[in-house]
Structure formats: C-alpha cells, structure tokens
Design a protein around this motif. Structure first.
Motif, short mmCIF file in Angstrom:
data_model
loop_
_atom_site.label_atom_id
_atom_site.label_comp_id
_atom_site.label_asym_id
_atom_site.label_seq_id
_atom_site.Cartn_x
_atom_site.Cartn_y
_atom_site.Cartn_z
N TYR A 429 0.85 -1.19 0.00
CA TYR A 429 0.00 0.00 0.00
C TYR A 429 0.88 1.25 0.00
N VAL A 430 0.55 2.19 -0.87
CA VAL A 430 1.28 3.44 -0.96
C VAL A 430 0.27 4.58 -0.83
N GLY A 431 0.55 5.51 0.07
CA GLY A 431 -0.31 6.68 0.24
C GLY A 431 0.37 7.92 -0.26
N GLY A 432 -0.42 8.80 -0.89
CA GLY A 432 0.16 10.04 -1.40
C GLY A 432 -0.88 10.94 -2.02
N THR A 433 -0.46 11.63 -3.06
CA THR A 433 -1.29 12.63 -3.72
C THR A 433 -1.06 12.55 -5.21
N VAL A 441 -6.21 19.98 -8.91
CA VAL A 441 -6.73 19.72 -7.57
C VAL A 441 -5.99 18.51 -7.01
N ASN A 442 -5.45 18.66 -5.82
CA ASN A 442 -4.78 17.53 -5.19
C ASN A 442 -5.80 16.49 -4.75
N LEU A 443 -5.55 15.24 -5.09
CA LEU A 443 -6.44 14.15 -4.71
C LEU A 443 -5.69 13.17 -3.82
N ALA A 444 -6.19 12.98 -2.60
CA ALA A 444 -5.60 11.96 -1.73
C ALA A 444 -5.73 10.62 -2.41
N THR A 445 -4.65 9.85 -2.40
CA THR A 445 -4.63 8.62 -3.19
C THR A 445 -4.01 7.49 -2.39
N LEU A 446 -4.63 6.33 -2.51
CA LEU A 446 -4.07 5.09 -1.99
C LEU A 446 -3.86 4.15 -3.16
#
Length: 507
Positions: A429-433, A441-446
């Motif tokens: 799992y990688v979390g970022g933007t 627009v920044n989107l929170a992404t997994l």
C-alpha cells in the motif's frame, strides 16, 4: 339351592374387592382408582401460588373421573386441587433448615371408592443466580473495565471468571477486564452451576501525529482515538511529524520546535518532557521519523545543519550519526528497522539535483541517477524485499515506488507524490497525492499493488495496515482550509483542527 348360594357368595367377593377397607360397602360393582406413592422436589423459597407438582392416579377399567384430596398433613402446609395440583396453603412457607422433607397422604376418589398414597415433598435450597451489570463492553487496547456481579442464593459459593479469548481480553478474580488486542472476547462469570456472560469488543488505538495551524504559531499535536493532546504551548512554531508505539505501549513522537529561535529536533515519549536530539546550534535541525525495535532501541531520522551543510541524520538512542557525506544538503525522511538492519529513505543534492537515497546500515544506495530531481520519502521491508516510496520529476512530479531499487511510476499521466509505503505480507500500500493535469486539484490517493483509489481534495501523508483495515492520515480541504483528518477503509473522519495528520500508528 346350592347353586344360588354360590352365586351370592361370588357377588359378595366382588363387592369386597372393589372397596377400600376403610370405605363403606358399595352396592355397585366398581374398580377402585390406582394411585401410587409419588415424590416431588421443590425449592424452599417458592410462593403459595407455585404448583409443586401434580399428583396422578388412573382408573383404566371404569375411566371414572378422579378427584384428589389431602387425607393427612401433619404440618398443615399443603393443599391440593381436585385435579391434583399440589401447592402450599396461603401464607405457608418451606424452610430447608427446618425440614428437608415432608410427607402427606393424598386420596384419589372416583366418586364411589377411593385409594390413598404417600406423597413425599423434598425441599431443596434455591438455585443460585448471577447477573452482570453490563451486557457488553467496548474498550480500546490497553484500557480496563470492571464487571460487577449480582448474586442470589450464593451461600458458600464463589464467583469464578473466564475469558474465551485471552489474546483479546483477560479477566482476573475480581472481574477486572484488561483489553490486550483488537477483537472480541466473551467474559463468563460462573456461580455454582449457573453463569452470566458479557461481550467485550476491543478496538485498536489510533495515534496520529501532526500539527494545528489555527493559532499564530503551529502547535505540535498527538491525537489518540480522535482526542487531541497539544505537545507544545503555541509560544513558538512546532510540528509533530511521526508517531510509533513500541511493544510495551510506550508512545514516541518525533518532530521539532523552535527553542530560543532555533529549529530543534525533538523526541517525545509518553507524557514526559521532550528529549532534545540536536545540538541546539543556530543552524537548526528537524526529526522526521521515529522507529523503536523490540530491544527498546530508538531510531530517529531527520536533518541537522552543521558547517553550513544540511546533513541527513540518524539518532540511535539519542546519539547522533551523520548519514550523508557532508558535501551537499541531505535529508533522512523515514527510518525502518528489520532485524539488525536499519534503513533510512531520504534525498541528497548532487550538482544541484535531488537524488533519491536509501541508506542501509553503512551502505548508501542511489535510487535515481541524478539526471532529474527525485526523493525517497518512506521505506518498508518485508521478507527481504525493500520498498521505497517517493517521487521522480521528469516532466512533472511522478509518484514512484522502488522495489529492491527498481522504480515503478505510479502516476504516468497525472502529477503525483508518494509519501508513505507499507504492506501486510501480501499487498503493498502506498499513500500520497496525485493531481490531474487538466484540473489542478490535489487528490488523496491510496495505491494498492499499483492500483489507485482517490478520496477527494486531500492528501495522504501516512498509511498503516492493521489486520484487514487500512488507515490513512493527512489533510482534507474544507471551505478552502486544510483540515487534519484520517480515513479507515476509505471512510473520512475529521480531527477537528486546521492542520495536518502527518503520521498514523494503530495498535
């Protein structure tokens, strides 16, 4: 004449057989009811309306209706209905300590003749009862609760306690429950041959390190299960950047605060005053990440400026170690310990270009070639495989995952940044933007094994796996303001502050 006398003799014998010795002779031929000795058991505290038992008799030959009555009752305690229901007389009671058994004579009558039998009433102590004050309890890991039993008829009996899942929750001889790990356990209190149960649900503690932007200065904050604890007083700028909980449930938070005008790397442990990691010189320092191994050794990475150069640092039990070579500015962004190996993900400038770096013990590994900017933000190790999350900037920032030093771009079209990486032994799992090139627009992404899921106008700063649940922390833009937040399996929960949730740990 002789034959006639014999006939009258036979009739007389039949009449004698059909009558009880103490009953008057009947002129009718009748078969008497059959009633046998019977016994019943009853608890001593029954009321006078309670049916102790039903006396039975049969009349298989004539099938006459049978009625019952009490013929002898020396204690004068009982009554019986015509149908045979036996109970206490009004206002009468039984006492086990006075008499454990009573005997009465009951007569069964078919309308012509009757028969009697002995009925024994055995008196027993009342059965014990037990109830618990709570049907269910919900706790967080490490919390305690007390169950209080209410008992009756418990003379010479004691309550025993048991948990059916002691890995989740234990209970002692006083009913004190201790929550150990997330899950469900049944706590049973037993009294004699009866018992009562309570369901205990244990939730993991969710720790988030970050900062509050609502005042004049940033305030370092630790949230535990949504409740904020300020780590600094707001008199100067401060931030909490990382949180880690060790095997003994000690809580460590890394970050910084300005002390006497100098940015100072700090480590908080539980409720104690912060430990100063950096040397306090005028050039400044910052702690980005903390990890504690099973031996209780603390590892903190960050940077400290010395001789005009920003050096990537690793503090081992507060002892400073310089990771970079001191020729150019560098940062250590995250530390991860796997057995005896210590990994630090970071970056260092080379000829004005940021190079993604991985330091493993005394080895320095370049993840990018220096032809474009790159940063390594997070590192995770599983079964000897090393995963590093970060970014590469070739024609725009691209979220990148390195597996054993081999780069995979997570955002090919959109711009992106990978801030955190972890796994569960099967999935990564990688979390970022990521940011759409059409709509900025920044989107929170997994990213799960490279597949992206977005969560609106937000940013994921940290990801943590606990069991089958995926936890994320970061921020969410609400009405133009960045709000500290976290997600559980994609469900958004605000933390109530204008700020950032930089790091999450679940235990």
């Amino acid at each position: 004449m002789k034959t006639r006398n014999m006939l009258f003799g036979a009739i007389a014998m039949i009449l004698l057989w059909s009558c009880e010795p103490n009953e008057p002779d009947s002129i009718y031929v009748n078969t008497a009811p059959v009633i046998k000795d019977q016994s019943f058991s009853v608890e001593e505290d029954v009321s006078d309306t309670y049916i102790i038992g039903t006396v039975t008799a049969t009349d298989e030959v004539d099938e006459d209706k049978i009625t019952f009555s009490i013929k002898e009752d020396e204690g004068g305690l009982f009554e019986i209905t015509p149908s045979g229901d036996l109970s206490l007389l009004i206002a009468k009671t039984l006492d086990y300590d006075v008499a454990k058994q009573h005997t009465i004579i009951v007569r069964a009558f078919d309308g012509i003749v009757g028969r009697s039998a002995q009925i024994t009433i055995n008196v027993t102590k009342p059965s014990p009862t037990i109830t618990l004050d709570l049907e269910s309890v919900e706790l967080y890991t490490g919390e305690m609760a007390v169950l209080t039993p209410t008992t009756t008829n418990a003379e010479e009996l004691s309550v025993t306690w048991a948990s059916n899942n002691e890995t989740v929750a234990t209970v002692d001889d006083e009913g004190n429950i201790t929550a150990l790990n997330a899950g469900t356990a049944m706590i049973t209190a037993t009294l004699g041959n009866v018992s009562a149960t309570t369901t205990v649900t244990v939730n993991p503690n969710v720790y988030i390190a970050g900062y509050d932007l609502s005042g004049n200065n940033d305030v370092a904050v630790l949230w535990k299960n949504g409740v904020a604890t300020p780590l600094t007083d707001g008199s100067s700028n401060a931030q909490a950047t990382s949180v880690f909980v060790d095997k003994d449930n000690n809580v460590y938070v890394a970050g910084y605060a300005f002390i006497n005008g100098v940015r100072t790397a700090l480590l908080w442990k539980n409720d104690n005053p912060p430990i100063v990691l950096s040397d306090g010189n005028g050039d400044g320092a910052l702690a980005y990440s903390v990890f504690v191994n099973d031996n209780g050794i603390t590892f903190v990475t960050g940077y400290q400026v010395g001789n005009g150069v920003r050096n990537a640092m690793l503090w081992r039990n507060q002892v400073a170690n310089v990771l970079s070579d001191g020729t150019s500015s560098a940062d250590g962004f995250e530390v991860y310990v796997d057995g005896d190996d210590v990994y630090v993900a970071g970056t260092q400038f080379l000829n004005g270009i940021k190079v993604a770096k991985l330091w493993k013990n005394d080895e320095e590994i370049d993840l990018s070639d220096g032809s474009f900017d790159a940063e390594a933000h997070s590192v995770y190790v599983n079964n000897g495989n090393v995963y590093v999350a970060g970014m590469q900037d070739f024609g725009g920032s691209k979220a990148t995952l390195w597996e054993n030093n081999q780069a995979t771009t997570l955002t090919n079209v959109n711009l992106g940044l990978a801030n955190s990486v972890t796994g569960n032994g099967t999935d990564i799992y990688v979390g970022g933007t990521q940011t759409s090139s059409q709509v900025l627009v920044n989107l929170a992404t997994l990213w799960t094994n490279g597949s992206a899921t977005t969560f609106g106008s937000t940013s994921v700063r940290s990801v943590f796996v606990h069991g089958t649940d995926i936890y994320l922390s970061g921020y969410r833009v609400e009405n133009g303001t960045e709000q500290a937040t976290f997600w559980i399996n994609g469900e958004f929960t605000p933390l109530g502050f204008s700020g950032f949730g930089e790091s999450i740990f679940v235990k």
